[in-house]
Design a protein around this motif. Structure first.
Motif, mmCIF file in Angstrom:
data_model
loop_
_atom_site.group_PDB
_atom_site.id
_atom_site.type_symbol
_atom_site.label_atom_id
_atom_site.label_comp_id
_atom_site.label_asym_id
_atom_site.label_seq_id
_atom_site.Cartn_x
_atom_site.Cartn_y
_atom_site.Cartn_z
ATOM 1 N N ARG A 279 0.637 -1.191 -0.162
ATOM 2 C CA ARG A 279 0.174 -0.012 0.037
ATOM 3 C C ARG A 279 0.903 1.502 0.023
ATOM 4 N N LEU A 280 2.025 1.107 0.547
ATOM 5 C CA LEU A 280 2.941 2.531 0.964
ATOM 6 C C LEU A 280 4.023 2.549 -0.335
ATOM 7 N N ALA A 281 3.790 1.461 -1.400
ATOM 8 C CA ALA A 281 4.715 1.371 -2.351
ATOM 9 C C ALA A 281 4.245 2.383 -3.545
ATOM 10 N N ASP A 282 5.169 2.682 -4.411
ATOM 11 C CA ASP A 282 4.795 3.274 -5.630
ATOM 12 C C ASP A 282 4.340 2.055 -6.758
ATOM 13 N N GLY A 283 4.816 1.026 -6.622
ATOM 14 C CA GLY A 283 4.793 -0.250 -7.256
ATOM 15 C C GLY A 283 5.256 -1.425 -6.924
ATOM 16 N N ALA A 284 4.882 -2.524 -7.664
ATOM 17 C CA ALA A 284 5.309 -3.750 -6.863
ATOM 18 C C ALA A 284 5.612 -4.670 -8.390
ATOM 19 N N VAL A 285 6.681 -5.477 -7.727
ATOM 20 C CA VAL A 285 7.250 -6.459 -8.607
ATOM 21 C C VAL A 285 6.893 -7.967 -8.039
ATOM 22 N N VAL A 286 6.212 -8.506 -9.021
ATOM 23 C CA VAL A 286 5.888 -9.905 -8.501
ATOM 24 C C VAL A 286 6.541 -10.958 -8.838
ATOM 25 N N VAL A 287 6.918 -11.883 -7.848
ATOM 26 C CA VAL A 287 8.001 -13.096 -8.118
ATOM 27 C C VAL A 287 7.389 -14.298 -8.048
ATOM 28 N N SER A 288 7.579 -15.183 -9.017
ATOM 29 C CA SER A 288 7.103 -16.479 -9.054
ATOM 30 C C SER A 288 7.814 -17.386 -9.711
ATOM 31 N N THR A 289 7.504 -18.689 -9.402
ATOM 32 C CA THR A 289 8.112 -19.801 -10.438
ATOM 33 C C THR A 289 6.990 -20.176 -11.227
ATOM 34 N N PRO A 290 7.387 -21.077 -12.394
ATOM 35 C CA PRO A 290 6.431 -21.554 -13.377
ATOM 36 C C PRO A 290 5.384 -22.556 -12.695
ATOM 37 N N ARG A 291 5.443 -22.898 -11.575
ATOM 38 C CA ARG A 291 4.569 -24.081 -11.102
ATOM 39 C C ARG A 291 3.093 -23.336 -10.860
ATOM 40 N N ILE A 292 2.344 -24.209 -11.089
ATOM 41 C CA ILE A 292 0.664 -23.729 -10.769
ATOM 42 C C ILE A 292 0.469 -23.004 -9.756
ATOM 43 N N ALA A 293 0.915 -23.926 -8.497
ATOM 44 C CA ALA A 293 0.595 -23.152 -7.156
ATOM 45 C C ALA A 293 1.274 -21.830 -7.073
ATOM 46 N N SER A 294 2.334 -21.603 -7.497
ATOM 47 C CA SER A 294 3.150 -20.117 -7.550
ATOM 48 C C SER A 294 2.532 -19.145 -8.377
ATOM 49 N N ASP B 118 -3.831 -4.252 -7.151
ATOM 50 C CA ASP B 118 -4.870 -3.644 -7.681
ATOM 51 C C ASP B 118 -5.761 -3.318 -6.437
ATOM 52 N N ARG B 119 -6.016 -3.931 -5.744
ATOM 53 C CA ARG B 119 -6.858 -3.467 -4.486
ATOM 54 C C ARG B 119 -6.477 -2.430 -3.678
ATOM 55 N N VAL B 120 -5.091 -2.527 -3.733
ATOM 56 C CA VAL B 120 -4.637 -1.188 -2.842
ATOM 57 C C VAL B 120 -3.976 -0.258 -3.669
ATOM 58 N N ASP B 121 -4.322 0.108 -4.983
ATOM 59 C CA ASP B 121 -4.050 0.817 -5.957
ATOM 60 C C ASP B 121 -2.540 1.025 -6.116
ATOM 61 N N THR B 122 -1.907 -0.302 -5.935
ATOM 62 C CA THR B 122 -0.575 -0.136 -6.182
ATOM 63 C C THR B 122 -0.277 -0.696 -7.767
ATOM 64 N N ASP B 123 0.579 -0.015 -8.586
ATOM 65 C CA ASP B 123 0.610 -0.421 -10.105
ATOM 66 C C ASP B 123 1.741 -1.748 -9.671
ATOM 67 N N THR B 124 1.330 -2.693 -10.723
ATOM 68 C CA THR B 124 2.195 -3.963 -10.812
ATOM 69 C C THR B 124 3.194 -3.761 -12.023
ATOM 70 N N TYR B 125 4.588 -3.686 -11.610
ATOM 71 C CA TYR B 125 5.740 -3.113 -12.768
ATOM 72 C C TYR B 125 5.807 -4.481 -13.394
ATOM 73 N N GLY B 126 5.736 -5.705 -12.924
ATOM 74 C CA GLY B 126 6.040 -6.531 -13.720
ATOM 75 C C GLY B 126 6.051 -7.916 -13.081
ATOM 76 N N LEU B 127 6.638 -9.134 -13.834
ATOM 77 C CA LEU B 127 6.671 -10.213 -13.037
ATOM 78 C C LEU B 127 7.929 -11.062 -13.395
ATOM 79 N N VAL B 128 8.714 -11.362 -12.181
ATOM 80 C CA VAL B 128 10.042 -12.205 -12.515
ATOM 81 C C VAL B 128 9.469 -13.484 -12.336
ATOM 82 N N LEU B 129 9.810 -14.410 -13.139
ATOM 83 C CA LEU B 129 9.940 -15.983 -12.949
ATOM 84 C C LEU B 129 10.968 -16.491 -12.780
#
Length: 185
Positions: free
Chosen positions: A146-161, A173-184
Motif C-alpha cells: 500500500r505504501l509503495a509506488d509499485g510492485a514487482v511480483v515473483v513466482s516460479t512457473p509451477r501452478i501453485a506459485s 490492484d486492491r490497494v491501488d499499487t501499480d504492478t511493474y512486472g513479473l519475475v519468473l
C-alpha cells in the motif's frame, strides 16, 4: 536458475518505493530484491533494501554485513527502540540493507503502525527503497504494498506459485499499487 523479466514502463522518481512480493514462499523474492537493488545502484542511485519479512527474517543469510544479534534491526526501529539510521548497513556501493530481526520477542514488539513514518525516514536518505516482503497475503505484505509506488511480483512457473502470483497482483490492484512486472525464477 533462470529469470525471465517482463517489466512495464515506469518512471523511478526520487524516493521511489518498490515492493517485491509474491504470496508463495521460496520463489526468490529476497534474491530478486537484492539483485534489483544492486542493478539500480550500478546506475548511481542510492538504494535501500528493507526486509519486510518480520516473522521469518533471513536477509543476513544472503549478505556478509557486520550485523551482530545485539545490533539494531527493523524490529527495533518499529518498536521505537532505535532510530531508522541505526538499522542501516552498507553491503555494496550505493546499496544499504535494513534487516529485520530474527528474535520472536523483537517480532512481537514491532509495531506496523509505525511503518509509514519509518519508510518515510528511509526515503529521505535514499533514492530508492526496495521492500522485500515475506510470503502470504497478510498485513506485513499489504502495508508495504500500500505504501509503495509499485510492485514487482515473483513466482516460479509451477501452478501453485502462478496462482499465488495472480492473487498478489489482485492485492496490488486492491490497494491501488501499480504492478511493474513479473519475475519468473
Amino acid at each position: 536458475f533462470y529469470i525471465v523479466v517482463k517489466l512495464t514502463s515506469f518512471t523511478m522518481t526520487l524516493s521511489s518505493i518498490v515492493t517485491i512480493a509474491g504470496a508463495k514462499g521460496g520463489v526468490g523474492k529476497t534474491t530478486t530484491s537484492l539483485n534489483v537493488a544492486s542493478a539500480l545502484a550500478e546506475s548511481g542511485r542510492s538504494v535501500g533494501v528493507v526486509e519486510m519479512d518480520l516473522a521469518m527474517a533471513n536477509f543476513l543469510d544472503f549478505l556478509s554485513i557486520p550485523c551482530e544479534d545485539s545490533d539494531p534491526t527493523l524490529h527495533d526501529v518499529l518498536a521505537g527502540d532505535a532510530d531508522p539510521a541505526e538499522a542501516m548497513y552498507e553491503f555494496g556501493e550505493n546499496v544499504t540493507a535494513i534487516p529485520s530481526g530474527t528474535s520472536l520477542d523483537g517480532y512481537a514488539a514491532a509495531e506496523l503502525d509505525r511503518l509509514p513514518d519509518v519508510l518515510s525516514a528511509y526515503a529521505d536518505e535514499l533514492d530508492i527503497l526496495i521492500l522485500d516482503t515475506g510470503a502470504g497475503l497478510n498485513r506485513a505484505v499489504v502495508d508495504p504494498m500500500r505504501l509503495a509506488d509499485g510492485a514487482v511480483v515473483v513466482s516460479t512457473p509451477r501452478i501453485a506459485s502462478v496462482r499465488d502470483a495472480e492473487k498478489t497482483i489482485q492485492l496490488a490492484d486492491r490497494v491501488d499499487t501499480d504492478t511493474y512486472g513479473l519475475v519468473l525464477t
